[in-house]
Design a protein around this motif. Structure first.
Motif, mmCIF file in Angstrom:
data_model
loop_
_atom_site.group_PDB
_atom_site.id
_atom_site.type_symbol
_atom_site.label_atom_id
_atom_site.label_comp_id
_atom_site.label_asym_id
_atom_site.label_seq_id
_atom_site.Cartn_x
_atom_site.Cartn_y
_atom_site.Cartn_z
ATOM 1 N N GLU A 1 15.345 4.969 -20.255
ATOM 2 C CA GLU A 1 15.065 3.696 -20.901
ATOM 3 C C GLU A 1 14.116 2.886 -20.028
ATOM 4 O O GLU A 1 14.298 2.808 -18.805
ATOM 5 N N ILE A 2 13.111 2.287 -20.667
ATOM 6 C CA ILE A 2 12.153 1.437 -19.967
ATOM 7 C C ILE A 2 12.134 0.091 -20.662
ATOM 8 O O ILE A 2 11.925 0.007 -21.873
ATOM 9 N N ALA A 3 12.379 -0.962 -19.886
ATOM 10 C CA ALA A 3 12.401 -2.317 -20.432
ATOM 11 C C ALA A 3 11.305 -3.148 -19.788
ATOM 12 O O ALA A 3 11.059 -3.045 -18.582
ATOM 13 N N LEU A 4 10.647 -3.957 -20.598
ATOM 14 C CA LEU A 4 9.711 -4.960 -20.117
ATOM 15 C C LEU A 4 10.254 -6.324 -20.537
ATOM 16 O O LEU A 4 10.569 -6.534 -21.718
ATOM 17 N N VAL A 5 10.387 -7.234 -19.587
ATOM 18 C CA VAL A 5 10.861 -8.583 -19.902
ATOM 19 C C VAL A 5 9.852 -9.596 -19.387
ATOM 20 O O VAL A 5 9.204 -9.375 -18.356
ATOM 21 N N ASP A 6 9.706 -10.702 -20.112
ATOM 22 C CA ASP A 6 8.802 -11.747 -19.653
ATOM 23 C C ASP A 6 9.523 -12.666 -18.677
ATOM 24 O O ASP A 6 10.719 -12.522 -18.419
ATOM 25 N N TYR A 7 8.798 -13.650 -18.144
ATOM 26 C CA TYR A 7 9.346 -14.491 -17.084
ATOM 27 C C TYR A 7 10.539 -15.328 -17.549
ATOM 28 O O TYR A 7 11.395 -15.695 -16.760
ATOM 29 N N ALA A 8 10.595 -15.621 -18.844
ATOM 30 C CA ALA A 8 11.713 -16.380 -19.382
ATOM 31 C C ALA A 8 12.913 -15.492 -19.710
ATOM 32 O O ALA A 8 13.957 -15.984 -20.138
ATOM 33 N N GLY A 9 12.772 -14.180 -19.515
ATOM 34 C CA GLY A 9 13.863 -13.258 -19.809
ATOM 35 C C GLY A 9 13.797 -12.661 -21.189
ATOM 36 O O GLY A 9 14.687 -11.894 -21.568
ATOM 37 N N LEU B 1 -2.094 -6.077 -19.263
ATOM 38 C CA LEU B 1 -2.982 -5.842 -18.130
ATOM 39 C C LEU B 1 -3.621 -7.156 -17.706
ATOM 40 O O LEU B 1 -4.166 -7.901 -18.515
ATOM 41 N N GLY B 2 -3.539 -7.461 -16.430
ATOM 42 C CA GLY B 2 -4.057 -8.717 -15.919
ATOM 43 C C GLY B 2 -3.013 -9.803 -15.805
ATOM 44 O O GLY B 2 -3.244 -10.823 -15.141
ATOM 45 N N SER B 3 -1.844 -9.618 -16.450
ATOM 46 C CA SER B 3 -0.756 -10.589 -16.326
ATOM 47 C C SER B 3 -0.035 -10.393 -14.995
ATOM 48 O O SER B 3 -0.075 -9.309 -14.390
ATOM 49 N N ARG B 4 0.640 -11.435 -14.543
ATOM 50 C CA ARG B 4 1.385 -11.350 -13.287
ATOM 51 C C ARG B 4 2.554 -10.378 -13.455
ATOM 52 O O ARG B 4 3.417 -10.555 -14.302
ATOM 53 N N LEU B 5 2.577 -9.334 -12.636
ATOM 54 C CA LEU B 5 3.649 -8.342 -12.657
ATOM 55 C C LEU B 5 4.498 -8.538 -11.404
ATOM 56 O O LEU B 5 4.028 -8.342 -10.290
ATOM 57 N N TYR B 6 5.743 -8.943 -11.600
ATOM 58 C CA TYR B 6 6.607 -9.265 -10.468
ATOM 59 C C TYR B 6 7.120 -8.027 -9.749
ATOM 60 O O TYR B 6 7.451 -8.089 -8.565
#
Length: 363
Positions: free
Chosen positions: A78-86, A122-127
């Protein structure tokens, strides 16, 4: 401020200033900087009762960046991507054969790149990238892990080093149950409900994740919640792999979670017997959690179908839970053992939240 907004929701500057004991100029300077970084954003103004200017609530901005989380189940990645707000940007599952951590890291590197393109990140901040590992840590730095034998070549390997070299990104590695507890805290509604919670994960093995006062309880070497020691692997135990093995022994053709739903038809009685045994096995562990941690919630999480998990919870809630005489008179009172609404995705989502949690968690 970020912690306040994340845990308590949108709030106006005046409320934040009062909570954080900052002056108007101090709160203005702080919010201006966070707004400029894209970490918070303003919501439409709200009119106050009576006179005065409308308040402008602030909240965590989804556009503040994103992070990636990965979890391995029986035959599934499983691969999850979450934004900064969760918020969940993407949650995918794919079949995967057991491979060594080096090949796994290279495969994940390709998949992360593909998903970033697909979701225009692409280009977004990746934590960073969080890995949910089925097993307890073997070193204080969280580099080596006692990974289950179903993943050949993983046990005692320097996982963080391998992943960092392959992905060239900040890496977090955490036990799958601890990651699941973090997901429940942020995404499962616990963040505004209680300060202490226990999440029991039935996956490759069995483990528990504990959140206390908004912090992950990891223990001295990252082994807090390692309840699997109570259920030795060479004996029947309340885990996903054990249920699959039990069904196979009864003649069922199930091979992994990938074909579970289609294969189990006609084996309902076997599953019922397994739930009875699993509930009996879990009861002492849950009673110990009630006594040791006084949690405000206990939840079960598993990639198993919801019908099975609800049946397991019903058996536990109908059993001899040890609440203690003081509970009836307390503010909290008793509560039911619950099933996570995140299903089996909790470990992947929690892993994705690890880099974001680390950026704002209190010390």
């Amino acid at each position: 401020m970020l912690w306040q907004l994340r845990t308590r929701g949108p709030r106006p500057r005046s409320a934040l200033a009062e909570t954080l004991q900052l002056s108007n100029s101090g709160i203005s300077k702080l919010t201006k900087g966070l707004l400029a970084q894209g970490l918070i954003e303003e919501l439409p103004a709200e009119a106050l009762a009576g006179r005065g200017r409308p308040t402008v609530p602030l909240r965590i901005s989804p556009a503040g960046g994103y992070s990636v989380g990965l979890a391995i189940h029986a035959g599934l990645l499983e691969i999850a991507l979450v934004d900064y707000a969760g918020g969940v940007v993407s949650l995918t599952a794919e079949k995967i054969a057991p491979i060594d951590p080096h090949r796994f890291a290279r495969h994940v590197d390709r998949r992360i790149h593909d998903l970033a393109i697909e979701h225009r990140l692409l280009g977004s901040r990746l934590y960073g990238v969080g890995f949910s590992v089925p097993g307890p840590a073997l070193s204080r730095d969280g580099n080596r892990w006692h990974v289950v034998h179903n993943l050949p070549g993983w046990k005692e390997a320097s996982l963080r080093t391998i992943f960092e070299e392959a992905l060239r990104l900040p890496i977090w590695v955490e036990n799958d149950a601890t990651a699941a507890a973090l997901a429940e805290f942020y995404l499962g509604g616990l963040i505004g409900r209680c300060t202490t919670a226990v999440v029991i994960l039935l996956g490759h093995g069995i483990g528990a994740g504990i959140v206390h006062d908004g912090r992950l309880m990891r223990g001295e070497c990252g082994g807090a919640g390692e309840i699997g020691m109570f259920y030795p692997g060479h004996r029947p135990r309340p885990t996903t792999l054990d249920l699959i093995a039990t069904l196979q022994a009864a003649g069922c053709a199930v091979q992994s979670l990938a074909d579970f739903a289609e294969a189990i038809a006609g084996y309902e009685s076997v599953i019922d017997s397994w739930m009875e045994r699993a509930a009996d096995q879990l009861l002492p562990t849950i009673n110990a959690a009630l006594a040791w941690f006084d949690p405000g919630a206990i939840r079960l999480m598993s990639p198993l179908p919801a019908t099975i998990m609800h049946g397991l919870a019903a058996r536990l809630n109908g059993s001899a839970l040890a609440w203690g005489d003081h509970i009836a008179d307390s503010e909290r009172g008793r509560f039911d053992i619950e099933i996570s609404q995140l299903g089996g995705a909790g470990s992947a989502l929690g892993a994705a939240l690890l880099p974001i949690h680390a950026s704002i968690a209190r010390v």
